[in-house]
Design a protein around this motif. Sequence first.
Motif, PDB file in Angstrom:
ATOM      1  N   GLU A 356      15.039 -55.805  -7.315  1.00  0.00           N
ATOM      2  CA  GLU A 356      13.771 -56.100  -7.394  1.00  0.00           C
ATOM      3  C   GLU A 356      13.042 -56.665  -8.320  1.00  0.00           C
ATOM      4  OE1 GLU A 356      13.447 -55.721  -3.374  1.00  0.00           O
ATOM      5  OE2 GLU A 356      11.458 -55.818  -4.403  1.00  0.00           O
ATOM      6  N   ILE A 357      13.573 -56.156  -9.563  1.00  0.00           N
ATOM      7  CA  ILE A 357      12.928 -56.305 -11.123  1.00  0.00           C
ATOM      8  C   ILE A 357      13.652 -57.785 -11.239  1.00  0.00           C
ATOM      9  CG2 ILE A 357      12.799 -55.722 -13.428  1.00  0.00           C
ATOM     10  CD1 ILE A 357      12.983 -52.867 -12.338  1.00  0.00           C
ATOM     11  N   LEU A 358      14.937 -57.961 -11.183  1.00  0.00           N
ATOM     12  CA  LEU A 358      15.477 -59.348 -11.600  1.00  0.00           C
ATOM     13  C   LEU A 358      14.905 -60.266 -10.552  1.00  0.00           C
ATOM     14  CD1 LEU A 358      19.288 -58.334 -11.759  1.00  0.00           C
ATOM     15  CD2 LEU A 358      17.519 -58.720 -13.586  1.00  0.00           C
ATOM     16  N   VAL A 359      14.634 -60.233  -9.605  1.00  0.00           N
ATOM     17  CA  VAL A 359      14.199 -61.452  -8.730  1.00  0.00           C
ATOM     18  C   VAL A 359      12.721 -61.642  -9.178  1.00  0.00           C
ATOM     19  CG1 VAL A 359      13.145 -61.514  -6.305  1.00  0.00           C
ATOM     20  CG2 VAL A 359      15.458 -60.843  -6.468  1.00  0.00           C
ATOM     21  N   LYS A 360      11.796 -60.751  -9.731  1.00  0.00           N
ATOM     22  CA  LYS A 360      10.601 -61.198 -10.239  1.00  0.00           C
ATOM     23  C   LYS A 360      10.764 -61.895 -11.682  1.00  0.00           C
ATOM     24  CE  LYS A 360       7.346 -58.363  -7.797  1.00  0.00           C
ATOM     25  NZ  LYS A 360       7.984 -57.143  -7.235  1.00  0.00           N
TER      26      LYS A 360
ATOM     27  N   MET B 525       8.310 -51.287  -3.486  1.00  0.00           N
ATOM     28  CA  MET B 525       8.665 -50.573  -4.664  1.00  0.00           C
ATOM     29  C   MET B 525       7.918 -49.039  -4.550  1.00  0.00           C
ATOM     30  SD  MET B 525       9.997 -52.294  -7.991  1.00  0.00           S
ATOM     31  CE  MET B 525       9.661 -53.964  -8.263  1.00  0.00           C
ATOM     32  N   MET B 547      11.075 -48.023  -1.593  1.00  0.00           N
ATOM     33  CA  MET B 547      12.496 -48.364  -1.648  1.00  0.00           C
ATOM     34  C   MET B 547      13.144 -47.714  -2.815  1.00  0.00           C
ATOM     35  SD  MET B 547      13.536 -52.093  -3.349  1.00  0.00           S
ATOM     36  CE  MET B 547      12.747 -53.160  -2.174  1.00  0.00           C
ATOM     37  N   ASN B 550      18.082 -50.963  -4.402  1.00  0.00           N
ATOM     38  CA  ASN B 550      18.526 -52.582  -4.250  1.00  0.00           C
ATOM     39  C   ASN B 550      19.245 -52.719  -5.414  1.00  0.00           C
ATOM     40  OD1 ASN B 550      18.566 -55.060  -3.757  1.00  0.00           O
ATOM     41  ND2 ASN B 550      16.335 -55.556  -3.721  1.00  0.00           N
ATOM     42  N   LEU B 567      21.261 -62.814  -5.755  1.00  0.00           N
ATOM     43  CA  LEU B 567      19.950 -62.461  -6.129  1.00  0.00           C
ATOM     44  C   LEU B 567      19.186 -63.937  -5.830  1.00  0.00           C
ATOM     45  CD1 LEU B 567      20.339 -61.253  -9.864  1.00  0.00           C
ATOM     46  CD2 LEU B 567      19.399 -60.147  -7.825  1.00  0.00           C
ATOM     47  N   GLN B 570      17.853 -63.478  -2.360  1.00  0.00           N
ATOM     48  CA  GLN B 570      16.743 -62.603  -2.149  1.00  0.00           C
ATOM     49  C   GLN B 570      15.776 -63.002  -2.642  1.00  0.00           C
ATOM     50  OE1 GLN B 570      17.085 -58.556  -4.083  1.00  0.00           O
ATOM     51  NE2 GLN B 570      18.882 -58.007  -2.823  1.00  0.00           N
ATOM     52  N   LYS B 571      15.649 -63.839  -3.422  1.00  0.00           N
ATOM     53  CA  LYS B 571      14.385 -64.467  -4.172  1.00  0.00           C
ATOM     54  C   LYS B 571      13.811 -65.544  -2.999  1.00  0.00           C
ATOM     55  CE  LYS B 571      13.020 -66.871  -8.139  1.00  0.00           C
ATOM     56  NZ  LYS B 571      13.772 -67.621  -9.317  1.00  0.00           N
ATOM     57  N   LYS B 574      12.280 -63.692  -0.372  1.00  0.00           N
ATOM     58  CA  LYS B 574      10.783 -63.361  -0.851  1.00  0.00           C
ATOM     59  C   LYS B 574       9.831 -64.249  -0.695  1.00  0.00           C
ATOM     60  CE  LYS B 574      11.373 -59.274  -4.113  1.00  0.00           C
ATOM     61  NZ  LYS B 574      11.200 -58.194  -2.825  1.00  0.00           N
TER      62      LYS B 574
END
Lengths: 362, 598
Positions: A356-360, B525, B547, B550, B567, B570-571, B574
């Motif tokens: 979640e952090i990496l994607v941001k 989150m 969550m 992940n 990744l 996933q991006k 989103k």
Amino acid sequence: MQEKSVYIHIPFCKKICSYCDFCKFIYNSKWVDDYLIALKKEIEDHYQWETIKTLYIGGGTPSSLDEKQLNNLFQMLKIFKLASNYEFTFECNLNDINDKLINVLVKNGVNRLSIGIESFDLDNLQFMNRTASFEEAQKKIKLCKEIGLNNINIDLIYALPNESIEVLKKDLDYFIKLDISHISTYSLMIENHTMLSYQNIKPIDEDLDAKMYELICNTLKKKGFIHYEISNFAREGFESKHNLVYWNNEEYYGFGLGASGYLNNVRYTNTQNLNDYLKGKTILEEEHLSQKETMDYEIMLGLRKIKGINLEKFYEKYHVQLQEEYPIDNLIKEKKLIIKNGNIFINPDKLYIMNEILVKLL
Amino acid sequence: MDESRIRNFSIIAHIDHGKSTLADRILELTNVVSKRQMQDQILDSMDLERERGITIKLNAVKLDYQYQGQTYNLNLIDTPGHVDFSYEVSRSLAACEGAILVVDASQGIEAQTLANLYLAMEDDLQIIPVINKIDLPNADIPKVKKELMSVLGFKEEEIILCSGKTGEGVKELLDAVVERINPPVINKKAKTRALIFDSYFDSYRGVVLLVKIVDGTIKVKDKIKMMAMHSTFEVTEVGVNMINNVPLEELSSGMVGYICASIKEIDKVAVGDTVTVEGNEADTPLAGYKKMKPMVFSGIFPTESNRYDELKEALEKLKLNDASLTIEPETSVALGFGFRTGFLGLLHMDIILTRLEREFNLDTIATSPSVVYKVTLTNGEVIEIDSPHKMPDKAKISKIEEPYIYTNIIAPSEYIGPIMTLCQNKRGIYKTTDYIDESRVNIHYEIPLGEIVYDFYDKLKSSTKGYASFDYEISDYKESNLVKMDILLNGEAVDALSVIVHKDFAYSKGRAITNKLRTLIPRQMFQVPIQASIGSSIIARENIPAMRKNVLAKCYGGDVSRKRKLLEKQKEGKKRMKMVGSVEVPQEAFLAVLSDDE
């Protein structure tokens, strides 16, 4: 010339584990012989005479090779110019360990052993299509140490369907009792093209999985292991140098079927087709990296380490400030990322939601 | 061309009764297309139409047919079969003097056939009844003949038997078109009046008008004038459509054809308007159409807010040949700038959303459809509300009325029980049941339209194993005990998720929606409460737990590139979600109320 690392893949196993999606074949003596010839050629064609600081033989099951084949393999590795404080890891099946094998390994310079045990629970073992017993493990690890191999890793897999927290606790107790220097733990991943995916096995509940991870971190820390990467724990000074090469985004050779390497800003992956490989058609695809992509890799890999990324080193390497290139402000504010003593790292509470952090960030 | 040899006709049929295949045979027989050129269902030119086997947009084509040594000019104007498109049907019928009624030899009369047939009869068209698919092994010709005679009052000798598949009876059918349908009334000397029954945008020629010339003539260089829109243009091309456009020097009274006049602005012309010619200007326009009012409204928003202008342009282009579509700018706190869009029904809405995606490459978020409520305020004023979030405060409302429909549900009689249960559950008021024959019934209910727009059609299909067909007409407005239900995500009401529900059903609906949203919105989150509220009281609550996991547990040399691709994926995922406050909400969630499983 910069020091490099080497990974060598041995894609043969006596038995296939249900979760495994690595490149592997059921052991066949003739194929292994042919394979070793092709491997030798690949190494000789590509190695540029750099000093090698770590060498890793993985699989598959490297210990499935017979004595002659092993000697043959080690003979061809003599080509590498090893650094004085080199680390040389050999992956090994518990059942294959005996006096003779360990002596061959030590004689040829292996100084680290990685044993895939995964679990001692009978249901778990059956589910994974593996075998192991605590008594056998105790006996064989003792043997390794007697012969002089003290740096030993064992793998643990958890979060298997129907596994309870109690089963995991027992496994952890056994693993700690084995008194080894390194433990790698993995939450079971159901990958495509594995026996598990064909059986349509579903992952366990996310909350239980996270609870198991917490249990592992807390238990191993209490027993003196250093949690240094998301899934890896080591006694002080026994962190895997080879794996740190990956997480530090440094370059390495990958030799063998399906192996990957990273050289001169190119990430490449070898073919998984045995026939092509034997004919010398080794590389399947290449990814030429821009500076931005290289930095993305640095972040994706570096934040796996508990200590994270050193900001000054990042600047030295790329001549840009990480803080300016990546949107970290909100993540810092939300306490997902922390900057301390010149390092940026993920809040340990948030490691398990790292994506979640990496994607941001990326 | 002798105008007495013109025949303008359309084909009326239920979905799947083989209209398009029959039309294909007619085209073949009249040599408009050779067998080799024949692409199945050639009139259905939109991909979407071919895929779904339904005709959405009408098409017009001119056929030359030899009858008793004379060449006749047959204009076939295609019509859509679904109830949502009855507006289109009335448009095409207005350009015709006759219609072919197609009934499947194995299925018999269906609800939608009736609806369209009644439209045709209101227009005084000559109807030719046809039993199609007589080659099917389960064809029951005597039974279907009996239905046509007893329900619709046709005489046995009027009924033509044919097969679009084998071509049997098609010639006889075309003969009947010549013999039974009147030629159009010709009035070339009168002041020019042409009815625009369709239009489309061509990037080279601008707006192309499809017209029926009722009086007078139109030729190249004429200055034409739209009588309602008051816009004028110079004609650059006229002609007829024989699959491809065939330019002519002029179109005259009785003919069906197209007009190009370098019309660049879409909003300068309207379907249903009358075209006249300057210098020979008509005094009164043609009757035009019974204006169909959109019945179902939904908010449409671009997923990426910077594509608002593209969405606007796309909707305007679609509106050009779909006058039943209404668009009005709308602002949502949750979704930003978009459009309140009015549709004839759910299928219509679905088709428009799909066309936005396919033809304009636009990713959109649609909110739950709403009907138009008549709200009487305490001060006596009556207002129309087409969006739940526009509903005034409860204290200011003295009553709310909602639209009801009158149903035709045609099904084998053994399904009367399940159908009545379903209608009852949808707040239906039983009216009457007609027997079509011993084994088939037409069940009439009055049901709030607001209940139909959700899952009525799917539920009807599943509870009758697909045997029931369904059609409706709007009956009237009735007072109902309705309330606005808000949905709160993380404590904040999301305007785009509000719905109007009947008070007696509010609790179960609230539970169903919150439950559905819990499964549709991925873990975030932090923990996200989902609440349904009426006014200030919470009537249902669910939690999306935070969550917990992940992560790429394992990442070594061999995995690195692959893991980065993971990744990236996933991006991308989103990007398709909408930030509502601090919660990432996937597009489907905004239609959650549509698919609730009560």
